[in-house]
Design a protein around this motif. Sequence first.
Motif, PDB file in Angstrom:
ATOM      1  N   ALA A 265      10.641 -16.135 -25.291  1.00  0.00           N
ATOM      2  CA  ALA A 265      11.733 -16.992 -25.775  1.00  0.00           C
ATOM      3  C   ALA A 265      11.381 -17.765 -27.035  1.00  0.00           C
ATOM      4  O   ALA A 265      12.201 -18.532 -27.534  1.00  0.00           O
ATOM      5  CB  ALA A 265      12.154 -17.972 -24.675  1.00  0.00           C
ATOM      6  N   GLY A 266      10.171 -17.560 -27.555  1.00  0.00           N
ATOM      7  CA  GLY A 266       9.732 -18.344 -28.703  1.00  0.00           C
ATOM      8  C   GLY A 266      10.142 -17.809 -30.055  1.00  0.00           C
ATOM      9  O   GLY A 266       9.870 -18.441 -31.076  1.00  0.00           O
ATOM     10  N   SER A 267      10.821 -16.667 -30.088  1.00  0.00           N
ATOM     11  CA  SER A 267      11.213 -16.102 -31.383  1.00  0.00           C
ATOM     12  C   SER A 267      12.245 -15.005 -31.176  1.00  0.00           C
ATOM     13  O   SER A 267      12.516 -14.589 -30.049  1.00  0.00           O
ATOM     14  CB  SER A 267       9.990 -15.517 -32.112  1.00  0.00           C
TER      15      SER A 267
ATOM     16  N   GLY B 228       6.978 -18.318 -22.661  1.00  0.00           N
ATOM     17  CA  GLY B 228       6.239 -17.693 -23.749  1.00  0.00           C
ATOM     18  C   GLY B 228       4.841 -18.270 -23.796  1.00  0.00           C
ATOM     19  O   GLY B 228       4.547 -19.279 -23.152  1.00  0.00           O
ATOM     20  N   ARG B 229       3.989 -17.667 -24.591  1.00  0.00           N
ATOM     21  CA  ARG B 229       2.588 -18.087 -24.611  1.00  0.00           C
ATOM     22  C   ARG B 229       2.321 -19.272 -25.526  1.00  0.00           C
ATOM     23  O   ARG B 229       1.323 -19.970 -25.354  1.00  0.00           O
ATOM     24  CB  ARG B 229       1.705 -16.903 -25.018  1.00  0.00           C
TER      25      ARG B 229
ATOM     26  N   VAL C 109       5.185 -22.844 -20.721  1.00  0.00           N
ATOM     27  CA  VAL C 109       4.175 -21.926 -21.251  1.00  0.00           C
ATOM     28  C   VAL C 109       3.798 -20.914 -20.167  1.00  0.00           C
ATOM     29  O   VAL C 109       3.442 -21.280 -19.039  1.00  0.00           O
ATOM     30  CB  VAL C 109       2.940 -22.696 -21.730  1.00  0.00           C
ATOM     31  N   THR C 110       3.898 -19.627 -20.522  1.00  0.00           N
ATOM     32  CA  THR C 110       3.687 -18.545 -19.557  1.00  0.00           C
ATOM     33  C   THR C 110       3.075 -17.341 -20.243  1.00  0.00           C
ATOM     34  O   THR C 110       3.484 -16.959 -21.333  1.00  0.00           O
ATOM     35  CB  THR C 110       5.031 -18.106 -18.935  1.00  0.00           C
ATOM     36  N   ASP C 111       2.109 -16.727 -19.571  1.00  0.00           N
ATOM     37  CA  ASP C 111       1.579 -15.430 -19.986  1.00  0.00           C
ATOM     38  C   ASP C 111       2.082 -14.404 -18.968  1.00  0.00           C
ATOM     39  O   ASP C 111       1.628 -14.379 -17.822  1.00  0.00           O
ATOM     40  CB  ASP C 111       0.058 -15.466 -19.997  1.00  0.00           C
ATOM     41  N   VAL C 112       3.032 -13.566 -19.372  1.00  0.00           N
ATOM     42  CA  VAL C 112       3.657 -12.658 -18.406  1.00  0.00           C
ATOM     43  C   VAL C 112       2.690 -11.616 -17.863  1.00  0.00           C
ATOM     44  O   VAL C 112       2.963 -11.005 -16.815  1.00  0.00           O
ATOM     45  CB  VAL C 112       4.902 -11.955 -19.004  1.00  0.00           C
TER      46      VAL C 112
END
Length: 251
Positions: A12-14, A35-36, A59-62
Amino acid sequence: MSELKVAVITGAGSGIGRAVAIHLARAGYQVALAGRRLDALEETKKEGGALASNLHPIVTDVSDEGSVNALFAEVVRRWGRLDVLFNNAGRGGPPVPIEDLPVDIWKDIVNINLTGMFLCAQAAIRIMKSQTPQGGRIINNGSISAHAPRPFSIGYTATKHAVTGLTKSISLDTRAYRIACSQIDIGNAATPMTERMTKGVPQPDGSTRVEPRMDVNHVAQTITQMVSFPLETNVQFVTIMATTMPFVGRG
Protein backbone atom coordinates in the motif's frame (compact mmCIF):
# COMPACT_ATOMS: atom_id res chain seq x y z
CA MET A 1 -22.03 -6.64 4.93
CA SER A 2 -22.10 -4.71 8.17
CA GLU A 3 -22.13 -0.91 8.26
CA LEU A 4 -18.44 -0.99 9.25
CA LYS A 5 -16.37 -1.90 6.19
CA VAL A 6 -12.73 -2.95 6.64
CA ALA A 7 -10.09 -3.59 3.97
CA VAL A 8 -6.47 -4.73 4.04
CA ILE A 9 -4.22 -3.68 1.17
CA THR A 10 -0.72 -5.08 0.85
CA GLY A 11 1.92 -3.13 -1.01
CA ALA A 12 0.00 0.00 0.00
CA GLY A 13 3.02 2.30 0.07
CA SER A 14 3.07 3.15 -3.63
CA GLY A 15 1.55 2.73 -7.05
CA ILE A 16 -1.51 0.55 -7.44
CA GLY A 17 -1.81 -0.18 -3.71
CA ARG A 18 -1.76 3.51 -2.84
CA ALA A 19 -4.40 4.40 -5.45
CA VAL A 20 -6.70 1.56 -4.37
CA ALA A 21 -6.32 2.47 -0.70
CA ILE A 22 -7.41 6.06 -1.29
CA HIS A 23 -10.37 5.01 -3.43
CA LEU A 24 -11.58 2.48 -0.85
CA ALA A 25 -11.22 5.07 1.90
CA ARG A 26 -13.39 7.36 -0.22
CA ALA A 27 -15.92 4.52 -0.48
CA GLY A 28 -16.16 4.43 3.32
CA TYR A 29 -13.72 1.68 4.21
CA GLN A 30 -11.34 1.63 7.13
CA VAL A 31 -8.16 0.62 5.28
CA ALA A 32 -5.18 -1.16 6.82
CA LEU A 33 -2.14 -0.08 4.80
CA ALA A 34 0.35 -2.96 4.82
CA GLY A 35 3.91 -2.62 3.55
CA ARG A 36 7.52 -2.89 4.62
CA ARG A 37 8.34 0.85 4.76
CA LEU A 38 6.55 3.02 7.30
CA ASP A 39 7.57 6.24 5.51
CA ALA A 40 5.89 5.06 2.29
CA LEU A 41 2.73 4.04 4.15
CA GLU A 42 2.64 7.40 5.91
CA GLU A 43 2.92 9.09 2.50
CA THR A 44 -0.14 7.14 1.32
CA LYS A 45 -1.99 8.32 4.41
CA LYS A 46 -0.91 11.90 3.74
CA GLU A 47 -2.02 11.72 0.10
CA GLY A 48 -5.44 10.65 1.36
CA GLY A 49 -5.97 14.23 2.54
CA ALA A 50 -9.37 14.52 4.22
CA LEU A 51 -9.63 10.71 4.08
CA ALA A 52 -6.50 10.20 6.20
CA SER A 53 -8.51 9.12 9.24
CA ASN A 54 -9.62 6.05 7.25
CA LEU A 55 -6.04 5.06 6.34
CA HIS A 56 -4.01 3.11 8.90
CA PRO A 57 -0.33 2.21 8.29
CA ILE A 58 0.74 -1.18 9.67
CA VAL A 59 4.32 -2.22 8.85
CA THR A 60 4.21 -5.75 7.42
CA ASP A 61 6.49 -8.13 5.55
CA VAL A 62 4.11 -10.40 3.63
CA SER A 63 6.81 -13.03 3.15
CA ASP A 64 7.05 -13.52 6.95
CA GLU A 65 4.29 -15.60 8.56
CA GLY A 66 4.65 -13.94 11.95
CA SER A 67 4.44 -10.46 10.45
CA VAL A 68 1.33 -11.40 8.45
CA ASN A 69 -0.37 -12.92 11.47
CA ALA A 70 0.41 -9.79 13.48
CA LEU A 71 -1.18 -7.63 10.75
CA PHE A 72 -4.45 -9.52 10.76
CA ALA A 73 -4.51 -9.79 14.56
CA GLU A 74 -4.26 -6.00 14.66
CA VAL A 75 -7.14 -5.71 12.18
CA VAL A 76 -9.32 -7.86 14.42
CA ARG A 77 -8.23 -5.92 17.51
CA ARG A 78 -9.12 -2.56 15.95
CA TRP A 79 -12.28 -3.37 14.02
CA GLY A 80 -13.38 -6.91 14.84
CA ARG A 81 -13.88 -7.94 11.21
CA LEU A 82 -12.49 -7.94 7.68
CA ASP A 83 -14.45 -7.41 4.47
CA VAL A 84 -11.82 -7.05 1.75
CA LEU A 85 -8.25 -8.22 1.20
CA PHE A 86 -6.43 -6.80 -1.82
CA ASN A 87 -3.40 -9.05 -2.23
CA ASN A 88 -1.26 -6.55 -4.10
CA ALA A 89 2.33 -6.75 -2.81
CA GLY A 90 4.78 -8.02 -5.37
CA ARG A 91 8.18 -7.58 -6.92
CA GLY A 92 9.94 -8.26 -10.21
CA GLY A 93 13.46 -9.34 -10.96
CA PRO A 94 16.37 -8.12 -13.04
CA PRO A 95 15.87 -8.59 -16.82
CA VAL A 96 18.53 -11.26 -17.27
CA PRO A 97 18.65 -14.60 -19.07
CA ILE A 98 17.19 -17.50 -17.09
CA GLU A 99 20.58 -19.09 -16.48
CA ASP A 100 21.90 -15.84 -14.96
CA LEU A 101 19.11 -15.20 -12.43
CA PRO A 102 20.52 -15.63 -8.91
CA VAL A 103 18.64 -18.25 -6.91
CA ASP A 104 18.31 -15.93 -3.91
CA ILE A 105 16.44 -13.40 -6.06
CA TRP A 106 14.22 -16.19 -7.46
CA LYS A 107 13.37 -17.26 -3.90
CA ASP A 108 12.59 -13.68 -2.83
CA ILE A 109 10.24 -13.21 -5.80
CA VAL A 110 8.44 -16.46 -4.92
CA ASN A 111 8.30 -15.55 -1.23
CA ILE A 112 6.70 -12.16 -1.88
CA ASN A 113 4.56 -12.78 -4.98
CA LEU A 114 3.23 -16.23 -4.12
CA THR A 115 3.90 -17.26 -0.53
CA GLY A 116 2.99 -13.77 0.66
CA MET A 117 -0.37 -13.94 -1.10
CA PHE A 118 -1.00 -17.39 0.37
CA LEU A 119 -0.18 -16.25 3.91
CA CYS A 120 -2.41 -13.17 3.66
CA ALA A 121 -5.26 -15.16 2.11
CA GLN A 122 -4.93 -17.81 4.80
CA ALA A 123 -5.15 -15.26 7.60
CA ALA A 124 -8.03 -13.41 5.92
CA ILE A 125 -10.01 -16.61 5.39
CA ARG A 126 -9.76 -17.50 9.06
CA ILE A 127 -11.30 -14.15 9.98
CA MET A 128 -13.94 -14.16 7.24
CA LYS A 129 -15.13 -17.67 8.15
CA SER A 130 -15.53 -16.87 11.83
CA GLN A 131 -17.08 -13.39 11.73
CA THR A 132 -20.73 -12.37 11.73
CA PRO A 133 -21.98 -11.82 9.12
CA GLN A 134 -19.77 -14.47 7.58
CA GLY A 135 -17.78 -13.92 4.42
CA GLY A 136 -15.73 -11.36 2.57
CA ARG A 137 -13.86 -10.70 -0.65
CA ILE A 138 -10.27 -11.48 -1.63
CA ILE A 139 -8.79 -9.87 -4.76
CA ASN A 140 -5.42 -11.11 -5.99
CA ASN A 141 -3.25 -8.94 -8.22
CA GLY A 142 -2.31 -11.21 -11.10
CA SER A 143 -0.81 -9.22 -13.99
CA ILE A 144 -0.81 -9.39 -17.75
CA SER A 145 2.13 -11.72 -17.10
CA ALA A 146 -0.31 -14.27 -15.68
CA HIS A 147 -1.17 -14.90 -19.35
CA ALA A 148 1.86 -13.92 -21.45
CA PRO A 149 5.48 -13.40 -20.38
CA ARG A 150 7.77 -10.53 -21.14
CA PRO A 151 11.34 -11.33 -22.18
CA PHE A 152 13.65 -12.15 -19.25
CA SER A 153 10.93 -12.24 -16.58
CA ILE A 154 10.84 -15.87 -15.46
CA GLY A 155 10.46 -15.21 -11.71
CA TYR A 156 7.68 -12.65 -12.10
CA THR A 157 5.91 -14.60 -14.84
CA ALA A 158 6.04 -17.96 -13.06
CA THR A 159 4.66 -16.53 -9.83
CA LYS A 160 1.88 -14.61 -11.59
CA HIS A 161 0.80 -17.78 -13.38
CA ALA A 162 0.76 -19.43 -9.96
CA VAL A 163 -1.48 -16.67 -8.61
CA THR A 164 -4.17 -17.87 -11.02
CA GLY A 165 -4.06 -21.31 -9.40
CA LEU A 166 -4.19 -19.69 -5.98
CA THR A 167 -7.24 -17.66 -7.01
CA LYS A 168 -9.10 -20.67 -8.38
CA SER A 169 -8.36 -22.80 -5.31
CA ILE A 170 -9.51 -20.08 -2.92
CA SER A 171 -12.67 -19.56 -4.97
CA LEU A 172 -13.46 -23.28 -4.84
CA ASP A 173 -12.50 -24.04 -1.26
CA THR A 174 -14.14 -21.03 0.41
CA ARG A 175 -17.40 -20.59 -1.50
CA ALA A 176 -19.28 -22.37 1.31
CA TYR A 177 -18.26 -19.55 3.66
CA ARG A 178 -19.50 -16.66 1.46
CA ILE A 179 -15.94 -15.72 0.47
CA ALA A 180 -15.63 -14.40 -3.07
CA CYS A 181 -12.15 -14.54 -4.60
CA SER A 182 -11.17 -12.61 -7.72
CA GLN A 183 -8.08 -11.91 -9.80
CA ILE A 184 -7.31 -8.60 -11.47
CA ASP A 185 -4.73 -8.66 -14.25
CA ILE A 186 -3.25 -5.22 -14.85
CA GLY A 187 -1.29 -4.07 -17.85
CA ASN A 188 0.88 -0.94 -17.88
CA ALA A 189 -0.70 1.18 -15.15
CA ALA A 190 1.19 4.45 -14.78
CA THR A 191 3.17 3.95 -11.58
CA PRO A 192 6.87 4.28 -10.66
CA MET A 193 7.23 0.55 -11.43
CA THR A 194 6.32 1.14 -15.11
CA GLU A 195 8.19 4.42 -15.59
CA ARG A 196 10.81 2.55 -17.59
CA MET A 197 8.20 1.89 -20.30
CA THR A 198 8.27 5.57 -21.27
CA LYS A 199 11.90 5.10 -22.32
CA GLY A 200 11.45 1.74 -24.04
CA VAL A 201 11.34 -1.90 -22.91
CA PRO A 202 12.49 -5.13 -24.62
CA GLN A 203 10.04 -6.81 -27.00
CA PRO A 204 9.88 -10.49 -28.03
CA ASP A 205 11.31 -9.68 -31.47
CA GLY A 206 14.47 -8.30 -29.88
CA SER A 207 13.60 -4.64 -30.37
CA THR A 208 13.11 -2.02 -27.66
CA ARG A 209 9.98 0.10 -27.84
CA VAL A 210 8.10 2.66 -25.76
CA GLU A 211 4.79 1.26 -24.47
CA PRO A 212 1.61 3.19 -23.63
CA ARG A 213 0.41 3.38 -20.03
CA MET A 214 -2.98 4.04 -18.43
CA ASP A 215 -4.08 6.05 -15.40
CA VAL A 216 -3.58 3.98 -12.22
CA ASN A 217 -6.84 5.44 -10.89
CA HIS A 218 -8.70 3.38 -13.48
CA VAL A 219 -7.41 0.27 -11.70
CA ALA A 220 -8.60 1.66 -8.38
CA GLN A 221 -12.02 2.44 -9.85
CA THR A 222 -12.30 -1.12 -11.14
CA ILE A 223 -11.53 -2.61 -7.72
CA THR A 224 -13.93 -0.20 -6.03
CA GLN A 225 -16.64 -1.45 -8.40
CA MET A 226 -15.75 -5.10 -7.70
CA VAL A 227 -16.08 -4.68 -3.94
CA SER A 228 -19.39 -2.83 -4.31
CA PHE A 229 -21.18 -5.99 -5.44
CA PRO A 230 -22.93 -8.20 -2.87
CA LEU A 231 -21.05 -11.39 -2.03
CA GLU A 232 -23.53 -13.34 -4.14
CA THR A 233 -21.83 -11.75 -7.19
CA ASN A 234 -18.17 -12.21 -8.06
CA VAL A 235 -15.98 -10.81 -10.82
CA GLN A 236 -13.85 -13.93 -11.13
CA PHE A 237 -11.25 -12.51 -13.52
CA VAL A 238 -10.83 -9.03 -14.97
CA THR A 239 -8.12 -7.62 -17.23
CA ILE A 240 -7.56 -3.86 -17.36
CA MET A 241 -4.82 -2.46 -19.56
CA ALA A 242 -3.63 0.38 -21.73
CA THR A 243 -5.69 -0.18 -24.89
CA THR A 244 -2.80 -0.15 -27.34
CA MET A 245 -0.16 -1.95 -25.29
CA PRO A 246 1.33 -5.08 -26.93
CA PHE A 247 -0.54 -7.83 -25.10
CA VAL A 248 -2.93 -9.54 -27.51
CA GLY A 249 -0.47 -10.81 -30.10
CA ARG A 250 2.44 -9.46 -28.01
CA GLY A 251 4.75 -7.38 -30.18
